[in-house]
Design an enzyme around this catalytic site. Structure first.
Site, PDB file in Angstrom:
ATOM      1  N   HIS A  69      10.827  35.652  48.196  1.00  0.00           N
ATOM      2  CA  HIS A  69      11.403  35.801  46.846  1.00  0.00           C
ATOM      3  C   HIS A  69      11.651  34.452  46.189  1.00  0.00           C
ATOM      4  CE1 HIS A  69      13.009  40.115  47.748  1.00  0.00           C
ATOM      5  NE2 HIS A  69      11.700  40.069  47.584  1.00  0.00           N
ATOM      6  N   CYS A  82       6.637  24.594  37.076  1.00  0.00           N
ATOM      7  CA  CYS A  82       6.281  24.282  35.686  1.00  0.00           C
ATOM      8  C   CYS A  82       5.429  25.417  35.113  1.00  0.00           C
ATOM      9  CB  CYS A  82       5.486  22.969  35.631  1.00  0.00           C
ATOM     10  SG  CYS A  82       4.986  22.549  33.943  1.00  0.00           S
ATOM     11  N   CYS A  96       8.865  18.296  33.251  1.00  0.00           N
ATOM     12  CA  CYS A  96       8.086  18.500  34.478  1.00  0.00           C
ATOM     13  C   CYS A  96       7.716  17.132  35.067  1.00  0.00           C
ATOM     14  CB  CYS A  96       6.814  19.284  34.175  1.00  0.00           C
ATOM     15  SG  CYS A  96       5.659  19.303  35.552  1.00  0.00           S
ATOM     16  N   ARG A 104      23.983  29.128  40.860  1.00  0.00           N
ATOM     17  CA  ARG A 104      23.679  29.512  42.244  1.00  0.00           C
ATOM     18  C   ARG A 104      23.106  28.339  43.011  1.00  0.00           C
ATOM     19  NH1 ARG A 104      20.147  34.637  42.378  1.00  0.00           N
ATOM     20  NH2 ARG A 104      20.680  34.612  44.595  1.00  0.00           N
ATOM     21  N   GLU A 144      25.750  47.920  58.715  1.00  0.00           N
ATOM     22  CA  GLU A 144      25.729  49.380  58.903  1.00  0.00           C
ATOM     23  C   GLU A 144      24.288  49.836  58.757  1.00  0.00           C
ATOM     24  OE1 GLU A 144      27.582  48.665  55.702  1.00  0.00           O
ATOM     25  OE2 GLU A 144      25.567  48.664  54.806  1.00  0.00           O
ATOM     26  N   GLY A 149      20.229  41.964  58.244  1.00  0.00           N
ATOM     27  CA  GLY A 149      21.043  41.802  57.042  1.00  0.00           C
ATOM     28  C   GLY A 149      20.345  42.163  55.747  1.00  0.00           C
ATOM     29  N   THR A 150      19.616  43.279  55.756  1.00  0.00           N
ATOM     30  CA  THR A 150      19.007  43.719  54.499  1.00  0.00           C
ATOM     31  C   THR A 150      19.212  45.228  54.360  1.00  0.00           C
ATOM     32  OG1 THR A 150      16.958  43.825  53.190  1.00  0.00           O
ATOM     33  CG2 THR A 150      16.709  43.895  55.581  1.00  0.00           C
TER      34      THR A 150
HETATM   35  N1  APR Z   1      26.071  40.846  58.914  1.00  0.00           N
HETATM   36  C1  APR Z   1      25.019  41.710  58.875  1.00  0.00           C
HETATM   37  N2  APR Z   1      24.720  42.476  57.799  1.00  0.00           N
HETATM   38  C2  APR Z   1      25.516  42.331  56.714  1.00  0.00           C
HETATM   39  C3  APR Z   1      26.621  41.454  56.673  1.00  0.00           C
HETATM   40  C4  APR Z   1      26.881  40.692  57.839  1.00  0.00           C
HETATM   41  N3  APR Z   1      27.907  39.824  57.897  1.00  0.00           N
HETATM   42  N4  APR Z   1      27.211  41.557  55.444  1.00  0.00           N
HETATM   43  C5  APR Z   1      26.500  42.452  54.753  1.00  0.00           C
HETATM   44  N5  APR Z   1      25.485  42.938  55.503  1.00  0.00           N
HETATM   45  C6  APR Z   1      24.445  43.894  55.134  1.00  0.00           C
HETATM   46  C7  APR Z   1      24.886  44.935  54.136  1.00  0.00           C
HETATM   47  O1  APR Z   1      25.391  46.079  54.826  1.00  0.00           O
HETATM   48  C8  APR Z   1      23.576  45.264  53.415  1.00  0.00           C
HETATM   49  O2  APR Z   1      22.907  46.349  54.035  1.00  0.00           O
HETATM   50  O3  APR Z   1      23.424  43.157  54.511  1.00  0.00           O
HETATM   51  C9  APR Z   1      22.740  44.006  53.583  1.00  0.00           C
HETATM   52  C10 APR Z   1      22.557  43.238  52.292  1.00  0.00           C
HETATM   53  O4  APR Z   1      21.845  44.056  51.430  1.00  0.00           O
HETATM   54  P1  APR Z   1      21.600  43.600  49.925  1.00  0.00           P
HETATM   55  O5  APR Z   1      22.873  43.111  49.341  1.00  0.00           O
HETATM   56  O6  APR Z   1      20.826  44.724  49.276  1.00  0.00           O
HETATM   57  O7  APR Z   1      20.650  42.340  50.049  1.00  0.00           O
HETATM   58  P2  APR Z   1      19.099  42.366  50.381  1.00  0.00           P
HETATM   59  O8  APR Z   1      18.741  43.537  51.231  1.00  0.00           O
HETATM   60  O9  APR Z   1      18.753  41.012  50.880  1.00  0.00           O
HETATM   61  O10 APR Z   1      18.450  42.555  48.920  1.00  0.00           O
HETATM   62  C11 APR Z   1      17.030  42.501  48.878  1.00  0.00           C
HETATM   63  O11 APR Z   1      17.105  42.728  46.491  1.00  0.00           O
HETATM   64  O12 APR Z   1      18.421  42.106  44.769  1.00  0.00           O
HETATM   65  C12 APR Z   1      17.182  41.911  45.330  1.00  0.00           C
HETATM   66  O13 APR Z   1      15.807  40.003  45.372  1.00  0.00           O
HETATM   67  C13 APR Z   1      17.061  40.478  45.760  1.00  0.00           C
HETATM   68  O14 APR Z   1      16.339  39.565  47.866  1.00  0.00           O
HETATM   69  C14 APR Z   1      17.156  40.562  47.271  1.00  0.00           C
HETATM   70  C15 APR Z   1      16.607  41.940  47.552  1.00  0.00           C
END
Ligand code: APR
Length: 238
Positions: free
Chosen positions: A108, A116, A135, A58, A204, A175-176
C-alpha cells in the site's frame, strides 16, 4: 514441520502496540478524516492541500513511534531462518525496516516516500510535502504526491506477491481485519491451499478467520515472538 518458504502478511494490528491507531478500531476514520476525503486520487485533485496535510501529519508521527516486539521478532526470523521469508505489509509506516527487516514489500506504499506526478520518480521524503515542494528529479512543482496506494488504485508488487504466495509452505497473517482486498484474499492463493499451512495471528478472529488452518488470538507483541521462536526451533529440547 520444517518450512522452507514463509510469507508473512502484516496489517495495522502489528503496529498498534507502537501507538499507531488501526483503521477499523477508529470506526473507519483516518485521524478523524473520512477516508474518501483524504485517501483517493479524487480527494487529491479536489483539495491537494488537505491531503498533503493529512499525510504530513502521519509522516511526522513516524518520528514519535518505535518498533515493538512483534516487528523485532519478524526481523529476527528473516535474519535467522534457514529458508526464504517474504514480509508483505499493508502498513505505510517504517517500523518493519527500523526493526531490522530488509526485504519488505509495502503493497500500500510508504509514508516516507513521495512520487512525482510529472516524471513518475519516487523519492525518500521525511519532511512535510506541499504543493510548493519541487521534484528532486525534474524540479517541477506542484508535482509531488504521497507514494501511497489510494482507494481505487492498484496495490504495488502484486505479481511478486502472488509468486511468493504460490510457492510458500507457510503463510502467516498478523494484525489485519481481512476486510480489504486483495490482501484479504491472499490466504486463498497460497500454494495448493491444502499443502501450505496457514496461521492467523490477530487480537480477535478476523473476517477471513475461517480460511486459516490455525488461529492465535491475542496481542502481536506477545504472540509473534513466541511463533518466531517456534519457527526457528528455539527452546526445543534435543
Ligand atoms: N495485536 C494483534 N492484532 C491487533 C492488535 C494487536 N495489538 N490491535 C488490533 N489488532 C487487530 C484488530 O483486531 C484488527 O482485526 O488488527 C486488525 C487491524 O485491522 P484494520 O484496522 O482493518 O487494519 P488493516 O487490516 O491493516 O487494514 C487494511 O485497509 O484502511 C485500509 O489501506 C488501509 O492498509 C489498510 C487496509
Amino acid at each position: 514441520m520444517r518450512y522452507r518458504e514463509i510469507v508473512i502478511l502484516t496489517g495495522a494490528g502489528v503496529s498498534a502496540e507502537s501507538g499507531v491507531r488501526t483503521f477499523r478500531d477508529n470506526n473507519g476514520l483516518w485521524e478523524d478524516h473520512r477516508v474518501e476525503d483524504v485517501a483517493t486520487s479524487e480527494a487529491f485533485a479536489r483539495d491537494p492541500n488537505l491531503v498533503q496535510r493529512f499525510y504530513n501529519l502521519r509522516r511526522n508521527q513516524l518520528h514519535h513511534i518505535a518498533p515493538n516486539p512483534a516487528h523485532l521478532a519478524l526481523a529476527r526470523l528473516e535474519r535467522e531462518f534457514d529458508g526464504r521469508v517474504t514480509l508483505v505489509t499493508q502498513n505505510v509506516d517504517d517500523l518493519h525496516e527500523r526493526a531490522g527487516s530488509r526485504d519488505v514489500i509495502h503493497m500500500h506504499g510508504e509514508l516516507r516516500r513521495v512520487r512525482c506526478t510529472r516524471c513518475d520518480t519516487v523519492h525518500h521524503w521525511l519532511d512535510d510535502c506541499t504543493q510548493r515542494s519541487r521534484c528532486p528529479n525534474c524540479g517541477q512543482a506542484p508535482s509531488l504526491r504521497p507514494n501511497i496506494v489510494w482507494f481505487g488504485e492498484m496495490p504495488f508488487e502484486m505479481e511478486a506477491i502472488h509468486d511468493r504466495l504460490t510457492r510458500c509452505d507457510l503463510f502467516v497473517s498478523i494484525g489485519t481485519s481481512g476486510s480489504v482486498y486483495p490482501a484479504a484474499g491472499f490466504v486463498s492463493n497460497v500454494r495448493h491451499a491444502g499443502e501450505a499451512h496457514t496461521i492467523e495471528v490477530n487480537l480477535e478472529p478476523s473476517a477471513g478467520a475461517s480460511r486459516f488452518a490455525e488461529h492465535r488470538n491475542g496481542k502481536a507483541g506477545a504472540l509473534v515472538p513466541v511463533l518466531v521462536d517456534e519457527l526457528l526451533g528455539v527452546g526445543r529440547s534435543g
